[in-house]
Design a protein around this motif. Structure first.
Motif, PDB file in Angstrom:
ATOM      1  N   CYS A 118       0.851  -1.186   0.000  1.00 50.25           N
ATOM      2  CA  CYS A 118       0.000   0.000   0.000  1.00 50.25           C
ATOM      3  C   CYS A 118       0.885   1.233   0.000  1.00 50.25           C
ATOM      4  O   CYS A 118       1.927   1.263   0.673  1.00 50.25           O
ATOM      5  N   ALA A 119       0.483   2.233  -0.747  1.00 47.71           N
ATOM      6  CA  ALA A 119       1.204   3.516  -0.761  1.00 47.71           C
ATOM      7  C   ALA A 119       0.178   4.639  -0.703  1.00 47.71           C
ATOM      8  O   ALA A 119      -0.884   4.564  -1.335  1.00 47.71           O
ATOM      9  N   GLY A 120       0.496   5.662   0.064  1.00 45.48           N
ATOM     10  CA  GLY A 120      -0.407   6.805   0.171  1.00 45.48           C
ATOM     11  C   GLY A 120       0.380   8.086   0.332  1.00 45.48           C
ATOM     12  O   GLY A 120       1.584   8.055   0.615  1.00 45.48           O
ATOM     13  N   GLY A 121      -0.306   9.207   0.171  1.00 48.00           N
ATOM     14  CA  GLY A 121       0.370  10.495   0.226  1.00 48.00           C
ATOM     15  C   GLY A 121       0.056  11.275   1.488  1.00 48.00           C
ATOM     16  O   GLY A 121      -0.574  10.776   2.422  1.00 48.00           O
ATOM     17  N   VAL A 122       0.503  12.510   1.488  1.00 47.95           N
ATOM     18  CA  VAL A 122       0.307  13.408   2.625  1.00 47.95           C
ATOM     19  C   VAL A 122      -1.026  14.142   2.465  1.00 47.95           C
ATOM     20  O   VAL A 122      -1.371  14.600   1.371  1.00 47.95           O
ATOM     21  N   LEU A 123      -1.750  14.230   3.554  1.00 50.26           N
ATOM     22  CA  LEU A 123      -3.048  14.891   3.546  1.00 50.26           C
ATOM     23  C   LEU A 123      -2.865  16.353   3.915  1.00 50.26           C
ATOM     24  O   LEU A 123      -2.345  16.674   4.987  1.00 50.26           O
ATOM     25  N   GLU A 124      -3.285  17.245   3.028  1.00 46.52           N
ATOM     26  CA  GLU A 124      -3.207  18.679   3.295  1.00 46.52           C
ATOM     27  C   GLU A 124      -4.601  19.174   3.673  1.00 46.52           C
ATOM     28  O   GLU A 124      -5.468  19.337   2.824  1.00 46.52           O
ATOM     29  N   GLY A 144      -2.001  18.761  17.764  1.00 48.23           N
ATOM     30  CA  GLY A 144      -3.374  18.384  17.447  1.00 48.23           C
ATOM     31  C   GLY A 144      -3.558  16.907  17.197  1.00 48.23           C
ATOM     32  O   GLY A 144      -4.481  16.282  17.726  1.00 48.23           O
ATOM     33  N   VAL A 145      -2.682  16.291  16.396  1.00 49.12           N
ATOM     34  CA  VAL A 145      -2.893  14.907  15.965  1.00 49.12           C
ATOM     35  C   VAL A 145      -1.731  13.991  16.295  1.00 49.12           C
ATOM     36  O   VAL A 145      -1.672  12.858  15.802  1.00 49.12           O
ATOM     37  N   GLY A 146      -0.802  14.437  17.121  1.00 46.68           N
ATOM     38  CA  GLY A 146       0.320  13.568  17.467  1.00 46.68           C
ATOM     39  C   GLY A 146       1.269  13.416  16.293  1.00 46.68           C
ATOM     40  O   GLY A 146       1.497  14.354  15.544  1.00 46.68           O
ATOM     41  N   GLY A 147       1.794  12.223  16.106  1.00 44.78           N
ATOM     42  CA  GLY A 147       2.796  12.010  15.068  1.00 44.78           C
ATOM     43  C   GLY A 147       2.279  11.319  13.832  1.00 44.78           C
ATOM     44  O   GLY A 147       3.060  10.646  13.141  1.00 44.78           O
ATOM     45  N   ALA A 148       0.976  11.446  13.540  1.00 47.81           N
ATOM     46  CA  ALA A 148       0.423  10.799  12.345  1.00 47.81           C
ATOM     47  C   ALA A 148       1.126  11.332  11.100  1.00 47.81           C
ATOM     48  O   ALA A 148       0.899  12.466  10.684  1.00 47.81           O
ATOM     49  N   ALA A 149       1.978  10.507  10.503  1.00 46.28           N
ATOM     50  CA  ALA A 149       2.862  10.979   9.434  1.00 46.28           C
ATOM     51  C   ALA A 149       2.089  11.489   8.224  1.00 46.28           C
ATOM     52  O   ALA A 149       2.502  12.455   7.574  1.00 46.28           O
ATOM     53  N   PHE A 150       0.961  10.874   7.903  1.00 44.89           N
ATOM     54  CA  PHE A 150       0.242  11.303   6.698  1.00 44.89           C
ATOM     55  C   PHE A 150      -0.415  12.667   6.888  1.00 44.89           C
ATOM     56  O   PHE A 150      -0.848  13.288   5.915  1.00 44.89           O
ATOM     57  N   ARG A 151      -0.454  13.158   8.145  1.00 46.84           N
ATOM     58  CA  ARG A 151      -0.997  14.495   8.398  1.00 46.84           C
ATOM     59  C   ARG A 151       0.109  15.524   8.612  1.00 46.84           C
ATOM     60  O   ARG A 151      -0.003  16.663   8.155  1.00 46.84           O
ATOM     61  N   GLN A 242       0.099   2.595  20.264  1.00 47.68           N
ATOM     62  CA  GLN A 242       1.165   3.572  20.464  1.00 47.68           C
ATOM     63  C   GLN A 242       0.721   4.565  21.533  1.00 47.68           C
ATOM     64  O   GLN A 242      -0.455   4.929  21.606  1.00 47.68           O
ATOM     65  N   PRO A 243       1.643   5.009  22.385  1.00 48.92           N
ATOM     66  CA  PRO A 243       1.268   5.897  23.492  1.00 48.92           C
ATOM     67  C   PRO A 243       0.467   7.115  23.053  1.00 48.92           C
ATOM     68  O   PRO A 243      -0.476   7.527  23.737  1.00 48.92           O
ATOM     69  N   ARG A 244       0.823   7.715  21.909  1.00 50.84           N
ATOM     70  CA  ARG A 244       0.134   8.936  21.471  1.00 50.84           C
ATOM     71  C   ARG A 244      -1.359   8.693  21.243  1.00 50.84           C
ATOM     72  O   ARG A 244      -2.163   9.615  21.345  1.00 50.84           O
ATOM     73  N   GLN A 245      -1.725   7.438  20.926  1.00 51.53           N
ATOM     74  CA  GLN A 245      -3.128   7.135  20.669  1.00 51.53           C
ATOM     75  C   GLN A 245      -3.960   7.143  21.947  1.00 51.53           C
ATOM     76  O   GLN A 245      -5.186   7.270  21.893  1.00 51.53           O
ATOM     77  N   LEU A 246      -3.311   7.017  23.097  1.00 54.47           N
ATOM     78  CA  LEU A 246      -4.015   6.923  24.367  1.00 54.47           C
ATOM     79  C   LEU A 246      -3.984   8.220  25.176  1.00 54.47           C
ATOM     80  O   LEU A 246      -4.635   8.311  26.216  1.00 54.47           O
TER      81      LEU A 246
END
Length: 343
Positions: A118-124, A144-151, A242-246
């Motif tokens: 699977c491949a995806g891009g960055v969400l703007e 706001g969203v922690g380390g969610a890389a796609f954001r 992952q800790p950031r999710q909690l």
């Protein structure tokens, strides 16, 4: 070598404001037009969504098909689309999003070059109201969203992506999207893929625009749903926690504890928690407003608070639901075990 045939699935419901832009972004892809099909899965829209899609289908040279999704849920739409899709690669995009012209090409190229599943891009994120622009800024920030890389940006292997391009054989190997999880079907599928040894890569050059909720009320509903779904996703995939999710759930738990203590006359915990969060949210808002524009500063603390508190509340609501279901199943099993079979 001939390029893979791509099926783009678009689950929609009441997207009359954005669906035309979404379809134009697909039509503008620099991937060969004869190697793309578009399946719009409509969740029984009550606005002009179907009319707009039908008109676009009649006027465009895109290979486009409008399909009814009577179950309405996005996961059901995706599975319905999979049954109709002819592509070697399956790509998802939501009706309120739009691809950059090279999105599909870059994702397909990443699948081939990096041998990814699977491949995806960055969400703007972007907003079309004053509050929406503040929400968009908050959704692109680490506070706001922690380390969610796609954001927030990144590259290489990741846990999940928003609008992924999947090899078709992935669905043969691990199954379809879970239709009993609302709002969390993408994460659950991607976690399942990784648990099966699959790989997901983020392509930083591939960009997609996403129009966020334009009011705090709509944001509240969205993030409560996200939190509730997260509880079920993590129950199924505890190894991927992952800790950031909690953190939002932990914050809400501290607030709840503080409220109970306050009822007993001790307001120390509640005041400390509120003070620490207010300082953190204000600092993050100032830093973000400095980069994105000072005009966004007034609503940013409220946006951050809405995102974090409602996500945390949703998570605990999801935990309570799971506990209730488990207790109900246990009672049902106990009743069945005590029944005396007829001779």
């Amino acid at each position: 070598m001939r390029l893979p045939f791509v099926s783009i699935l678009v689950p929609v419901q009441n997207e009359e404001r954005y669906i035309e832009r979404c379809l134009y972004s697909i039509a503008s892809q620099d991937y060969p037009r004869d190697r793309i099909e578009v399946l719009v899965l409509d969740g029984m829209s009550e606005d002009r969504t179907r009319e707009i899609v039908a008109r676009f289908e009649a006027e465009s040279t895109l290979d486009l098909l409008l399909i009814e999704n009577p179950r309405r849920l996005p996961a059901a739409a995706m599975n319905l689309g999979l049954h109709h899709a002819r592509g070697d690669v399956i790509v998802r995009i939501d009706g309120h999003a739009a691809f950059a012209p090279d999105y599909v090409r870059r994702c397909v190229d990443a699948l081939e070059r990096q041998h990814a599943d699977c491949a995806g891009g960055v969400l703007e994120s972007e907003g079309d109201t004053y509050v929406g622009r503040a929400v968009a800024a908050a959704m692109s920030s680490r506070f706001g969203v922690g380390g969610a890389a796609f954001r927030v940006g990144g590259a290489g292997p990741v846990d999940t992506v928003a609008f992924g391009a999947y090899r078709r054989d992935v669905f043969r190997r691990i199954g379809e999207f879970a239709e009993d999880i609302e709002r969390g079907e993408d994460d659950e599928f991607n976690y399942r893929l990784r648990a099966a040894g699959g790989s997901i890569v983020l392509v930083p050059e591939a960009r997609a625009a996403y129009t966020v909720r334009g009011s705090l009320t709509a944001l509240w509903r969205q993030y409560f749903g996200y939190g509730r779904a997260r509880a079920e996703v993590l129950r199924r995939h505890p190894q991927q926690v992952q800790p950031r999710q909690l953190v939002p759930a932990a914050f809400v738990a501290v607030l709840a504890h503080g409220c109970l203590r306050a009822v007993a006359g001790d307001r120390g915990v509640l005041k400390s928690a509120a003070r620490v969060y207010a300082l953190s949210a204000t600092t993050a808002s100032l830093a973000l407003a400095r980069r994105r524009g000072w005009r966004l500063l007034p609503p940013l603390p409220a946006v951050f608070t809405c995102m974090h508190v409602t996500y945390g509340l949703g998570f605990w609501a999801g935990v309570l639901h799971l506990a209730t279901e488990r207790a109900r199943s246990a009672r049902s099993g106990a009743r069945e075990s005590t029944e005396i079979p007829n001779p």
